[in-house]
Design a protein around this motif. Structure first.
Motif, PDB file in Angstrom:
ATOM      1  N   ALA A 254      82.908  43.258  15.540  1.00  0.00           N
ATOM      2  CA  ALA A 254      83.374  43.980  16.943  1.00  0.00           C
ATOM      3  C   ALA A 254      83.707  44.896  16.947  1.00  0.00           C
ATOM      4  O   ALA A 254      83.609  46.336  16.918  1.00  0.00           O
ATOM      5  CB  ALA A 254      83.534  43.046  18.003  1.00  0.00           C
ATOM      6  N   ALA A 255      84.676  45.106  15.696  1.00  0.00           N
ATOM      7  CA  ALA A 255      85.204  45.941  15.130  1.00  0.00           C
ATOM      8  C   ALA A 255      84.044  47.165  14.634  1.00  0.00           C
ATOM      9  O   ALA A 255      84.409  49.187  14.792  1.00  0.00           O
ATOM     10  CB  ALA A 255      86.370  45.680  14.170  1.00  0.00           C
TER      11      ALA A 255
ATOM     12  N   LEU B 152      77.975  41.748  23.888  1.00  0.00           N
ATOM     13  CA  LEU B 152      79.171  40.713  23.692  1.00  0.00           C
ATOM     14  C   LEU B 152      79.714  40.013  24.329  1.00  0.00           C
ATOM     15  O   LEU B 152      79.502  38.549  23.427  1.00  0.00           O
ATOM     16  CB  LEU B 152      80.792  42.229  23.731  1.00  0.00           C
ATOM     17  CG  LEU B 152      80.243  43.795  23.514  1.00  0.00           C
ATOM     18  CD1 LEU B 152      81.988  44.093  23.574  1.00  0.00           C
ATOM     19  CD2 LEU B 152      80.614  43.039  21.529  1.00  0.00           C
ATOM     20  N   ILE B 153      79.306  39.864  25.492  1.00  0.00           N
ATOM     21  CA  ILE B 153      79.074  38.292  25.937  1.00  0.00           C
ATOM     22  C   ILE B 153      78.296  37.850  24.922  1.00  0.00           C
ATOM     23  O   ILE B 153      78.387  35.960  25.018  1.00  0.00           O
ATOM     24  CB  ILE B 153      78.502  38.558  27.393  1.00  0.00           C
ATOM     25  CG1 ILE B 153      80.424  39.168  28.092  1.00  0.00           C
ATOM     26  CG2 ILE B 153      78.475  37.021  28.110  1.00  0.00           C
ATOM     27  CD1 ILE B 153      79.328  39.290  29.957  1.00  0.00           C
ATOM     28  N   ASP B 154      77.056  37.031  25.243  1.00  0.00           N
ATOM     29  CA  ASP B 154      75.182  36.816  24.736  1.00  0.00           C
ATOM     30  C   ASP B 154      75.770  36.033  23.189  1.00  0.00           C
ATOM     31  O   ASP B 154      75.619  34.674  23.331  1.00  0.00           O
ATOM     32  CB  ASP B 154      74.729  36.826  25.331  1.00  0.00           C
ATOM     33  CG  ASP B 154      73.952  37.190  26.702  1.00  0.00           C
ATOM     34  OD1 ASP B 154      74.286  36.909  27.872  1.00  0.00           O
ATOM     35  OD2 ASP B 154      72.937  37.984  27.125  1.00  0.00           O
ATOM     36  N   SER B 155      76.279  36.638  22.656  1.00  0.00           N
ATOM     37  CA  SER B 155      76.203  37.205  21.131  1.00  0.00           C
ATOM     38  C   SER B 155      77.734  35.996  21.001  1.00  0.00           C
ATOM     39  O   SER B 155      77.908  35.248  20.012  1.00  0.00           O
ATOM     40  CB  SER B 155      76.911  38.346  20.293  1.00  0.00           C
ATOM     41  OG  SER B 155      78.247  38.770  20.808  1.00  0.00           O
ATOM     42  N   GLY B 156      78.987  36.029  22.225  1.00  0.00           N
ATOM     43  CA  GLY B 156      79.842  35.111  21.635  1.00  0.00           C
ATOM     44  C   GLY B 156      81.429  35.722  21.529  1.00  0.00           C
ATOM     45  O   GLY B 156      82.608  35.186  21.628  1.00  0.00           O
ATOM     46  N   VAL B 157      81.318  37.235  21.405  1.00  0.00           N
ATOM     47  CA  VAL B 157      82.410  37.979  20.497  1.00  0.00           C
ATOM     48  C   VAL B 157      83.118  38.331  22.007  1.00  0.00           C
ATOM     49  O   VAL B 157      84.841  37.994  21.406  1.00  0.00           O
ATOM     50  CB  VAL B 157      81.342  39.134  20.902  1.00  0.00           C
ATOM     51  CG1 VAL B 157      83.025  40.487  20.157  1.00  0.00           C
ATOM     52  CG2 VAL B 157      80.602  39.460  19.343  1.00  0.00           C
ATOM     53  N   GLY B 158      82.484  37.660  23.842  1.00  0.00           N
ATOM     54  CA  GLY B 158      83.607  38.428  24.502  1.00  0.00           C
ATOM     55  C   GLY B 158      84.408  37.535  24.501  1.00  0.00           C
ATOM     56  O   GLY B 158      85.859  37.333  25.085  1.00  0.00           O
ATOM     57  N   GLN B 159      84.149  35.776  24.032  1.00  0.00           N
ATOM     58  CA  GLN B 159      84.491  34.739  24.649  1.00  0.00           C
ATOM     59  C   GLN B 159      86.100  34.486  23.225  1.00  0.00           C
ATOM     60  O   GLN B 159      87.279  34.359  23.274  1.00  0.00           O
ATOM     61  CB  GLN B 159      83.921  33.624  24.505  1.00  0.00           C
ATOM     62  CG  GLN B 159      84.857  32.175  24.490  1.00  0.00           C
ATOM     63  CD  GLN B 159      83.581  31.074  24.174  1.00  0.00           C
ATOM     64  OE1 GLN B 159      82.435  30.596  24.775  1.00  0.00           O
ATOM     65  NE2 GLN B 159      84.719  29.626  24.390  1.00  0.00           N
ATOM     66  N   VAL B 160      84.826  34.686  21.891  1.00  0.00           N
ATOM     67  CA  VAL B 160      86.324  35.170  20.950  1.00  0.00           C
ATOM     68  C   VAL B 160      87.562  36.478  21.262  1.00  0.00           C
ATOM     69  O   VAL B 160      88.740  35.668  20.986  1.00  0.00           O
ATOM     70  CB  VAL B 160      85.834  35.497  19.555  1.00  0.00           C
ATOM     71  CG1 VAL B 160      87.027  35.528  18.206  1.00  0.00           C
ATOM     72  CG2 VAL B 160      84.681  34.050  18.833  1.00  0.00           C
ATOM     73  N   LEU B 161      86.975  37.130  22.146  1.00  0.00           N
ATOM     74  CA  LEU B 161      88.634  38.348  21.985  1.00  0.00           C
ATOM     75  C   LEU B 161      89.404  37.847  23.308  1.00  0.00           C
ATOM     76  O   LEU B 161      89.814  37.949  23.313  1.00  0.00           O
ATOM     77  CB  LEU B 161      87.722  39.383  22.627  1.00  0.00           C
ATOM     78  CG  LEU B 161      86.054  40.401  21.479  1.00  0.00           C
ATOM     79  CD1 LEU B 161      86.148  41.802  22.185  1.00  0.00           C
ATOM     80  CD2 LEU B 161      87.553  40.468  20.674  1.00  0.00           C
ATOM     81  N   GLY B 162      87.977  36.971  23.973  1.00  0.00           N
ATOM     82  CA  GLY B 162      89.066  36.203  25.648  1.00  0.00           C
ATOM     83  C   GLY B 162      90.142  35.120  24.688  1.00  0.00           C
ATOM     84  O   GLY B 162      91.464  35.547  25.192  1.00  0.00           O
ATOM     85  N   ASP B 163      90.235  34.672  24.013  1.00  0.00           N
ATOM     86  CA  ASP B 163      90.929  33.933  22.693  1.00  0.00           C
ATOM     87  C   ASP B 163      92.234  34.482  22.799  1.00  0.00           C
ATOM     88  O   ASP B 163      92.738  34.032  22.620  1.00  0.00           O
ATOM     89  CB  ASP B 163      89.879  32.850  22.309  1.00  0.00           C
ATOM     90  CG  ASP B 163      88.787  31.689  23.364  1.00  0.00           C
ATOM     91  OD1 ASP B 163      89.192  31.589  24.282  1.00  0.00           O
ATOM     92  OD2 ASP B 163      87.927  31.090  22.550  1.00  0.00           O
TER      93      ASP B 163
END
Length: 447
Positions: free
Chosen positions: A10-11, A321-332
């Motif tokens: 993401a960065a 971001l959502i489908d790749s799982g990045v969004g969940q990691v950022l949320g956590d």
């Protein structure tokens, strides 16, 4: 993929986006699409799934944004061509009187920029500023800063301008709440950045009308639409949307009246009604033929098309971001950090804004990053509207040499780069910080 790796992806994606926009000068639409594909592949998504994410993100976003921005652009163009914006300015300046003309100009900018893009509003109304400065002998910034501050507030905070429309759609925020909170947060910002700051800075930058401007007397005999007509048409879609939101709170689901108010108060219906009324009242009843009205609305869609595509690409970025799982990691990660989501939304938008200049791109990109985090933390209802305004506030801050608005004000007001930083840049930063302070206050009140 590990959480650390996805954060690095993401960065790297954000870094690539900024580099391509700032250094390579690649168009934001192409850049957002390219970075979305790169992030999806780097995150380990199957190639076919990356393409599907692009389709879902673009289709899901444009299904709403294209209709609203397109209708809003047509609506605004009718207001511009008919002289409606000029009527608002003339009437408010006359009614407020000489001693409160700054308040009139701030309110004019605030109202006119609801249906009209900020740069267009400045171009339309700057001759009135020139005449006021010439007749009174006061510095141009005394009148100019309140006008542009009022316009900047609405451009950032109040739908149907493209920025808040795009962010609200990407976050899933109700437009009625966005309009309400945008007005509550925006009016104090307009007052401090407009009349208050304008009075202060005009004592230090005392330039009058630029020498290269050829002043022409405004044709007072030109027949303009009435003040009441113009104001009613501009406020119609906002009131319909607010009524729809209110009915959803007060009336039970399944109630026939609630269904009807929800239908006519949906942004599609509200803006379509306002646009049709504008075509009739400001168009055909004022002597414009069918071909002329057709040309007017066609012209409106040229700048709107770019905004629609950039917004759609922002939706693609969010979906990847959502489908790749990045969004969940950022949320956590955000949940573990304890950092309030409103602060995070503001800071992310502000950093992107300062780096690449465009407020719309900053808002869309920030919404793509923040959206998955809000979903992960179950943020909903009015809180989503506050997050929308937080992003809008961050995307407004510190306009400088990489922002087209900076150069528009620089040229029309005859300022040096230093003077533009001292006046315009400070004004929009006041808008940003006061707006965000109001967001935090409302967040504390509503919990």
């Amino acid at each position: 993929m590990s959480g650390t790796y996805l954060i690095l992806v993401a960065a790297a994606g954000i870094s690539a986006l900024l580099y391509l926009v700032i250094r390579v000068r690649l168009h934001a639409f192409v850049t957002l699409l390219l970075v979305s594909l790169m992030v999806g592949v780097a995150a380990g998504m199957p190639l076919g799934d990356v393409i599907k994410s692009v389709e879902r993100g673009m289709g899901g976003t444009l299904g709403f944004v294209a209709v609203v921005v397109g209708l809003g652009a047509m609506f605004g163009q009718m207001l511009e061509v008919s002289g409606g914006a000029e009527r608002l300015a003339r009437t408010l300046v006359r009614r407020f009187g000489d001693d409160k003309v700054q308040w009139a100009l701030g309110l004019t900018g605030f109202i006119v920029s609801i249906p009209v893009f900020l740069d267009v509003a400045i171009v339309i109304l700057v001759p009135i500023l020139y005449r006021l400065a010439r007749d009174s002998g006061r510095p141009l910034l005394y009148y100019g800063i309140p006008l542009v501050a009022g316009g900047a507030v609405t451009h950032a905070f109040i739908p149907p301008t493209p920025g808040p429309i795009a962010v609200a759609d990407l976050l899933g925020a109700d437009l009625g709440w966005v309009i309400l909170y945008g007005a509550i947060c925006g009016l104090p910002a307009m007052i401090l950045a407009g009349p208050v700051w304008g009075s202060y800075i005009s004592k230090r930058i005392t330039k009058g009308v630029p020498d290269y401007v050829i002043l022409k007397d405004i044709d007072e005999s030109r027949e303009l639409p009435s003040f009441g007509q113009v104001l009613a048409i501009i406020l119609t879609p906002l009131l319909l949307i607010l009524i729809s939101t209110t009915s959803a709170i007060l009336l039970e689901e399944g109630n026939a009246l609630r269904s009807f108010l929800g239908f006519i108060g949906h942004p599609y219906s509200a803006l379509l009604i306002a646009t049709l009324v504008a075509m009739v009242v400001l168009g055909s009843r004022r002597g414009y033929g069918k071909e002329e009205i057709q040309d007017i609305v066609n012209k409106a869609l040229e700048p709107a098309g770019i905004i629609i595509l950039v917004t759609g690409a922002g939706g693609v970025f969010k979906q990847v971001l959502i489908d790749s799982g990045v969004g969940q990691v950022l949320g956590d990660m955000m949940s573990a950090s304890g950092l309030p989501y409103l602060v995070l939304a503001f800071v992310v938008a502000a950093l992107i804004r300062v780096a690449q200049g465009s407020a719309t791109v900053a808002m869309v990109t920030a919404a793509g990053l923040i959206g998955p985090i809000l979903q992960q933390n179950n943020v909903e209802g009015p809180q989503l509207a506050l997050a929308t305004i937080a992003i809008a506030a961050g995307g407004t801050i510190l306009s400088h040499v990489n922002d087209s608005g900076f150069w528009l004000v620089n040229r029309f007001f005859g300022l040096t780069e230093k003077e533009t930083l001292q006046s315009w840049t400070v004004a929009v930063t006041i808008v940003s910080l006061v707006g965000f302070a109001m967001v935090l206050l409302l967040g504390a009140i509503i919990g």
